[in-house]
Design a protein around this motif. Sequence first.
Motif: not given
Length: 570
Positions: A198-205, A323-332
């Motif tokens: 939706g347009i409300s995406f990441a409008q808040g956590a 800025d987005e509120v759902a994380p990537w899960i990344l690795t080093n």
Amino acid sequence: MLRNKQKAVGPANMPRLTVLAGLLAAMMPLQAYAFKIDTGSTDWDVNWDNTVSYNLGMRANGIDPMIGNNPNFDDGDYKFNHAGDIITNRLSILSELTAAYQGYVGFRLSGSAWKDFAYGSGDATNPGVFAPGITYRSLASYPNATYSSFTNRYYVQGAQLLDGFAFYNTQVADRAIYLKAGQFTEYWGNSLLSPSQGISFAQGATDGIKALNSPGTTTKELLLPRPQVSMTAQVTPQVAVSGQYALGWTYSRLPTGGTYLEANDAAAQGPSYLVIPTAKAAVLVPQGESIKPSQIDNNFGLKVSWTPTFMEGAMGFYFRRLDEVAPWILTNWKGGVPTDYHLSYNRGVQLIGYSLDTTLGSVSVGFEASYRHNTALATALSPAIANQTEGAKGNVFNIVTNAIVPLSKSPLWQTGTLTAEIGYTHLLSVTQNAQLFNGVGYSACPSNNKWNGCSTKDYVGAGIVFQPQWLQVFPGVDLSMPTTVTGGVWGNNPINPGSAGGAQGFFQYSIGLQALIRQKTTITLSYIGYHAHVNTTSVTPSGLPYNNTGNGLIDLNDRPWVSLALQSSF
């Protein structure tokens, strides 16, 4: 209730707000009743509302060994390991204080506190042996079987400030202006059940814990307040302009590992471990420090609302930077071995959107279309980049359409509502870190199979909320049967977190019976379940079979539960 629509009073003067208010009132288990505080002055209107809730939840099925033997699912499965175990025993209170002076200036404060008596014993694991000399306990996601502070706060005992803002309504040249500043939620667009589209995406956590516990919860109810300022100006009788600027950022609350409803044991916002099984043993990968945006990072939005005289309805035009509120899960990685996994959040997404709402007879219809530039895409645990600070990014196009249908009197019910929504996402392009994109046809998804969770370029999700009602079944008692189904119809969502956020064949559903007593207290008995497609199985080094890959949250397949919820206000 929905047939007699009136023009809504306030910003943008949109008729659909009246209809949505009616829908939310029907879906919410309790109507709010204000306790008025006598200030001794007719200029002040002060209300204090309190809502007490209690939820008792019981596991409906025992452990499926194909889930409980997976070292990344066993913590959540063995926390409450028998059918009949109490999975939540939660008491909470919501308190709200609103004060207005002559109707044009005032403030609002709200907060909640809770205690769950079912979660006091900490983390649990499969009591067996994963590999010769290696127990499941040694592979636990939480060090020393102790929950993180995040899990303790949101699952065991905690409190939070919700709204905390001041408002000021005035007129300039006979045109209304509405101002708000502080901590509150702002929700734009018409989407009801599609948070990622939706347009409300990441409008808040968003509260992902609540989303899994209560299938069919509307997007608006999942949003968490954030520090911000907003203004709406009624430029002409038909045109209103709104602006929003964020003064703070926070992340969405993930369903946390080691709890009954989780995405993965390692999905913990706090110290935890990710288990990568191998042929003879397992690699235990610690969680590293998260990479977060700045608190103030030029997150803003502009909206133009138009209520033309030639139609019953309104149109909206939007631009947002977020800025987005759902994380990537990344690795080093080092030497082909992961050294840590960590959460990272995408910055600087640009969104352009359009919305339309109108009525067709007694049916309220909503439509949205939006374009997102450089949004976060589903990202795989891949060694293609050694040091990972960002995941895959791309451009997507979203469409959301819904309808709110009032139920006419029939032999089966007296009244009620039916809400249906369809959301469509199309991946236009992958713009950054394509080697990490977990999509069909990309190197990070070597199986090239959507049934293993690989994202597709097109995704369709849908949701239905059906709530027939029977009025005055007993003196002072109304009954309803809230029934919901939400899930993926075709393809896997390319938007991060990918198939965990929308996958073909992954559905959440609930059916219940609700009693509203004297318009003040509700009692709701519900059965809640989940279904995901399992694609491949594996065997541990000690010879135990387990489900390995699939589409959606396959670990929830053995975790249906029964909920008894009571709620009252004063």
